[in-house]
Scaffold this motif. Structure first.
Motif, PDB file in Angstrom:
ATOM      1  N   ASN A 134      16.391  17.873 -25.039  1.00 26.76           N
ATOM      2  CA  ASN A 134      16.050  17.442 -26.396  1.00 26.76           C
ATOM      3  C   ASN A 134      14.604  17.759 -26.763  1.00 26.76           C
ATOM      4  OD1 ASN A 134      18.320  15.661 -27.814  1.00 26.76           O
ATOM      5  ND2 ASN A 134      18.467  15.355 -25.596  1.00 26.76           N
ATOM      6  N   ASP A 135      14.022  18.708 -26.030  1.00 25.22           N
ATOM      7  CA  ASP A 135      12.666  19.199 -26.333  1.00 25.22           C
ATOM      8  C   ASP A 135      11.629  18.082 -26.345  1.00 25.22           C
ATOM      9  OD1 ASP A 135      13.541  21.878 -26.660  1.00 25.22           O
ATOM     10  OD2 ASP A 135      14.239  21.390 -28.686  1.00 25.22           O
ATOM     11  N   ALA A 136      11.804  17.109 -25.443  1.00 19.24           N
ATOM     12  CA  ALA A 136      10.823  16.035 -25.336  1.00 19.24           C
ATOM     13  C   ALA A 136       9.479  16.593 -24.880  1.00 19.24           C
ATOM     14  CB  ALA A 136      11.313  14.978 -24.353  1.00 19.24           C
ATOM     15  N   GLN A 137       8.411  16.012 -25.397  1.00 16.30           N
ATOM     16  CA  GLN A 137       7.069  16.424 -25.025  1.00 16.30           C
ATOM     17  C   GLN A 137       6.467  15.410 -24.046  1.00 16.30           C
ATOM     18  OE1 GLN A 137       5.616  19.411 -26.186  1.00 16.30           O
ATOM     19  NE2 GLN A 137       7.750  19.664 -26.838  1.00 16.30           N
ATOM     20  N   LEU A 138       5.962  15.917 -22.932  1.00 17.34           N
ATOM     21  CA  LEU A 138       5.237  15.058 -21.999  1.00 17.34           C
ATOM     22  C   LEU A 138       3.882  14.748 -22.620  1.00 17.34           C
ATOM     23  CD1 LEU A 138       4.922  13.684 -19.212  1.00 17.34           C
ATOM     24  CD2 LEU A 138       4.045  15.867 -18.348  1.00 17.34           C
ATOM     25  N   SER A 139       3.703  13.520 -23.095  1.00 15.25           N
ATOM     26  CA  SER A 139       2.481  13.176 -23.822  1.00 15.25           C
ATOM     27  C   SER A 139       1.482  12.389 -22.983  1.00 15.25           C
ATOM     28  CB  SER A 139       2.834  12.375 -25.085  1.00 15.25           C
ATOM     29  OG  SER A 139       3.588  11.226 -24.761  1.00 15.25           O
ATOM     30  N   ARG A 140       1.932  11.911 -21.815  1.00 10.40           N
ATOM     31  CA  ARG A 140       0.999  11.198 -20.944  1.00 10.40           C
ATOM     32  C   ARG A 140       1.540  11.222 -19.516  1.00 10.40           C
ATOM     33  NH1 ARG A 140      -1.774   5.235 -21.764  1.00 10.40           N
ATOM     34  NH2 ARG A 140      -2.463   4.940 -19.605  1.00 10.40           N
ATOM     35  N   ARG A 141       0.652  11.394 -18.561  1.00  9.46           N
ATOM     36  CA  ARG A 141       1.030  11.302 -17.153  1.00  9.46           C
ATOM     37  C   ARG A 141      -0.084  10.576 -16.409  1.00  9.46           C
ATOM     38  NH1 ARG A 141       3.584  16.280 -14.259  1.00  9.46           N
ATOM     39  NH2 ARG A 141       5.477  15.086 -14.790  1.00  9.46           N
ATOM     40  N   ASP A 142       0.268   9.430 -15.827  1.00 11.78           N
ATOM     41  CA  ASP A 142      -0.668   8.659 -15.013  1.00 11.78           C
ATOM     42  C   ASP A 142      -0.343   8.871 -13.543  1.00 11.78           C
ATOM     43  OD1 ASP A 142      -2.224   7.306 -17.046  1.00 11.78           O
ATOM     44  OD2 ASP A 142      -0.420   6.156 -17.494  1.00 11.78           O
ATOM     45  N   ILE A 143      -1.368   8.877 -12.722  1.00 13.52           N
ATOM     46  CA  ILE A 143      -1.171   9.059 -11.298  1.00 13.52           C
ATOM     47  C   ILE A 143      -1.357   7.721 -10.581  1.00 13.52           C
ATOM     48  CG2 ILE A 143      -3.579   9.766 -10.886  1.00 13.52           C
ATOM     49  CD1 ILE A 143      -2.476  11.703  -8.745  1.00 13.52           C
ATOM     50  N   SER A 144      -0.337   7.336  -9.851  1.00  8.66           N
ATOM     51  CA  SER A 144      -0.383   6.129  -9.045  1.00  8.66           C
ATOM     52  C   SER A 144      -0.452   6.531  -7.572  1.00  8.66           C
ATOM     53  CB  SER A 144       0.852   5.263  -9.305  1.00  8.66           C
ATOM     54  OG  SER A 144       0.770   4.040  -8.600  1.00  8.66           O
ATOM     55  N   SER A 145      -0.697   5.573  -6.703  1.00  6.26           N
ATOM     56  CA  SER A 145      -0.847   5.848  -5.276  1.00  6.26           C
ATOM     57  C   SER A 145       0.036   4.899  -4.483  1.00  6.26           C
ATOM     58  CB  SER A 145      -2.303   5.673  -4.846  1.00  6.26           C
ATOM     59  OG  SER A 145      -3.162   6.498  -5.621  1.00  6.26           O
ATOM     60  N   SER A 146       0.890   5.473  -3.631  1.00  2.00           N
ATOM     61  CA  SER A 146       1.878   4.679  -2.897  1.00  2.00           C
ATOM     62  C   SER A 146       1.837   4.995  -1.407  1.00  2.00           C
ATOM     63  CB  SER A 146       3.290   4.956  -3.418  1.00  2.00           C
ATOM     64  OG  SER A 146       3.430   4.578  -4.772  1.00  2.00           O
ATOM     65  N   ILE A 147       2.179   3.987  -0.633  1.00  2.58           N
ATOM     66  CA  ILE A 147       2.319   4.135   0.813  1.00  2.58           C
ATOM     67  C   ILE A 147       3.791   3.974   1.167  1.00  2.58           C
ATOM     68  CG2 ILE A 147       1.691   3.222   3.087  1.00  2.58           C
ATOM     69  CD1 ILE A 147      -0.787   1.974   1.774  1.00  2.58           C
ATOM     70  N   LEU A 148       4.324   4.910   1.934  1.00  2.00           N
ATOM     71  CA  LEU A 148       5.686   4.790   2.433  1.00  2.00           C
ATOM     72  C   LEU A 148       5.629   3.965   3.716  1.00  2.00           C
ATOM     73  CD1 LEU A 148       8.576   5.721   1.717  1.00  2.00           C
ATOM     74  CD2 LEU A 148       8.226   7.662   3.244  1.00  2.00           C
ATOM     75  N   ILE A 149       5.573   2.640   3.539  1.00  2.00           N
ATOM     76  CA  ILE A 149       5.273   1.774   4.679  1.00  2.00           C
ATOM     77  C   ILE A 149       6.381   1.746   5.723  1.00  2.00           C
ATOM     78  CG2 ILE A 149       3.584   0.297   3.550  1.00  2.00           C
ATOM     79  CD1 ILE A 149       5.704  -1.676   2.847  1.00  2.00           C
ATOM     80  N   GLU A 150       7.606   2.102   5.332  1.00  2.00           N
ATOM     81  CA  GLU A 150       8.692   2.125   6.308  1.00  2.00           C
ATOM     82  C   GLU A 150       8.499   3.237   7.343  1.00  2.00           C
ATOM     83  OE1 GLU A 150      12.543   3.067   4.840  1.00  2.00           O
ATOM     84  OE2 GLU A 150      11.862   4.776   3.642  1.00  2.00           O
ATOM     85  N   LYS A 151       7.649   4.232   7.017  1.00  2.00           N
ATOM     86  CA  LYS A 151       7.382   5.327   7.935  1.00  2.00           C
ATOM     87  C   LYS A 151       6.092   5.105   8.732  1.00  2.00           C
ATOM     88  CE  LYS A 151      10.875   7.903   6.613  1.00  2.00           C
ATOM     89  NZ  LYS A 151      12.008   8.197   7.512  1.00  2.00           N
ATOM     90  N   GLY A 152       5.457   3.955   8.530  1.00  2.00           N
ATOM     91  CA  GLY A 152       4.170   3.710   9.166  1.00  2.00           C
ATOM     92  C   GLY A 152       3.046   4.212   8.281  1.00  2.00           C
ATOM     93  N   TYR A 153       1.844   3.780   8.528  1.00  2.00           N
ATOM     94  CA  TYR A 153       0.715   4.146   7.679  1.00  2.00           C
ATOM     95  C   TYR A 153      -0.556   4.095   8.506  1.00  2.00           C
ATOM     96  CZ  TYR A 153       0.845  -0.965   7.507  1.00  2.00           C
ATOM     97  OH  TYR A 153       0.913  -2.292   7.844  1.00  2.00           O
ATOM     98  N   ASN A 154      -1.527   4.908   8.093  1.00  2.00           N
ATOM     99  CA  ASN A 154      -2.804   4.988   8.802  1.00  2.00           C
ATOM    100  C   ASN A 154      -3.947   4.871   7.813  1.00  2.00           C
ATOM    101  OD1 ASN A 154      -1.925   5.579  11.598  1.00  2.00           O
ATOM    102  ND2 ASN A 154      -1.078   7.445  10.674  1.00  2.00           N
ATOM    103  N   TYR A 155      -4.920   4.027   8.140  1.00  2.00           N
ATOM    104  CA  TYR A 155      -6.114   3.892   7.321  1.00  2.00           C
ATOM    105  C   TYR A 155      -7.191   4.871   7.801  1.00  2.00           C
ATOM    106  CZ  TYR A 155      -4.017  -0.725   6.308  1.00  2.00           C
ATOM    107  OH  TYR A 155      -3.166  -1.744   5.954  1.00  2.00           O
TER     108      TYR A 155
END
Length: 314
Positions: A134-155
């Motif tokens: 439907n020819d929608a226009q991407l008018s905004r994109r925000d970047i968030s930050s996520s941790i996939l905690i089920e796979k483990g995580y490192n600081y």
């Protein structure tokens, strides 16, 4: 196939809430008790879409303002909430019929905020393809930050150092029953650093906590019995999202927020798969706060996006 579109009414609350329990991109924010707590601020124009067997196949949370349909201004994201059995061709047809329905109601534009992929319980991006068609226009994109905690995580080493510093400095963390107990710190920090106020008042956040005790949680970091850092999470089926994070001057000196985030991540890892920090943008997504996103990435978080599309109907 043919679909039937109608505006949501309060008499359909039970029907609406029952559907979102099992749709493939559900979130507690779509429960009517959450959507309606600020109904005085928005003209609700949510839609119910049924098939020829009078079975709901999708819902579209929304409101209207100045001849524009939003999905939904009172929510972080919205978009079609879809039954698991819906097909791509169905969503394309539904989108066309929704456009016609909105035009009949003098709506001139759609502002559409799809549910980010991390909140999908099953693949649910048929709407993005319909937007493209439907020819929608991407008018905004925000970047968030996520941790996939089920796979483990490192600081990072510096982040681990900060957490140890806070712990050795006498900071302690624990859950808080009433989120409003944190509002003193949250209000002060938002005013000092951003010249803003919390989106929710004390009464609103406690009301929502009472309605959704398993979905809204609060945590605090203490130093000598004083709250120096605060965290409020909004939690869906798989995702723990930090709705509020705040740390006063003493807390910053003690590195209390780092310790509190580590505490919340550890608590969340018992039941969630993703820990989402939220966006690091300003100016409608055009400005990236490098310092803020760097802080989140030092916990091991990486990018996902929150999009906003527009579709002209005239």
């Amino acid at each position: 196939m043919g679909f039937f579109i109608s505006r949501y009414s309060n008499s359909e609350k039970k029907l609406w809430n029952s559907f979102i329990l099992n749709c493939k991109n559900s979130h507690f924010m779509f429960h009517r008790d959450f959507m309606d707590y600020h109904s005085d601020r928005f003209e609700d124009f949510s839609l119910i879409i049924m098939n020829e067997n009078n079975k709901i196949v999708t819902l579209l949370p929304g409101n209207v303002h100045k001849n524009v349909f939003y999905s939904h201004q009172g929510l972080t994201f919205g978009g079609f909430l879809m039954d698991k059995n819906i097909h791509a061709v169905d969503v394309i047809e539904i989108f066309d019929e929704v456009k016609d329905f909105l035009k009949i109601n003098n709506i001139e534009k759609i502002i559409y905020k799809p549910v980010p992929v991390i909140y999908h319980q099953y693949p649910a991006q048929e709407d993005l393809y319909a937007l493209f068609r439907n020819d929608a226009q991407l008018s905004r994109r925000d970047i968030s930050s996520s941790i996939l905690i089920e796979k483990g995580y490192n600081y990072s080493k510096s982040k681990q150092w900060s957490i140890n510093k806070a712990r050795k400095g006498g900071v302690s963390c624990k859950p808080i029953e009433q989120p409003s107990d944190l509002w003193g710190v949250i209000r002060a920090v938002l005013k000092e650093n951003h010249q803003t106020s919390p989106v929710h008042s004390e009464a609103e956040i406690d009301y929502l906590k009472g309605k959704f005790p398993e979905n809204i949680k609060a945590y605090a970091a203490f130093y000598q019995d004083e709250i120096v850092s605060a965290c409020v999470t909004f939690e869906s089926i798989n995702v723990v999202h930090t709705q509020y994070l705040a740390c006063n001057r003493l807390g910053r000196e003690l590195r209390a927020l780092d310790m509190l985030i580590d505490y919340v991540i550890a608590a969340s890892s018992d039941y969630a798969t993703i820990f989402d920090f939220g966006i690091s943008n300003e100016n409608n997504g055009r400005y990236l706060n490098n310092g803020l996103i760097s802080q989140k990435e030092s916990f091991g978080a990486r990018a996902i996006v929150y999009d906003l599309y527009s579709v002209d109907l005239v």
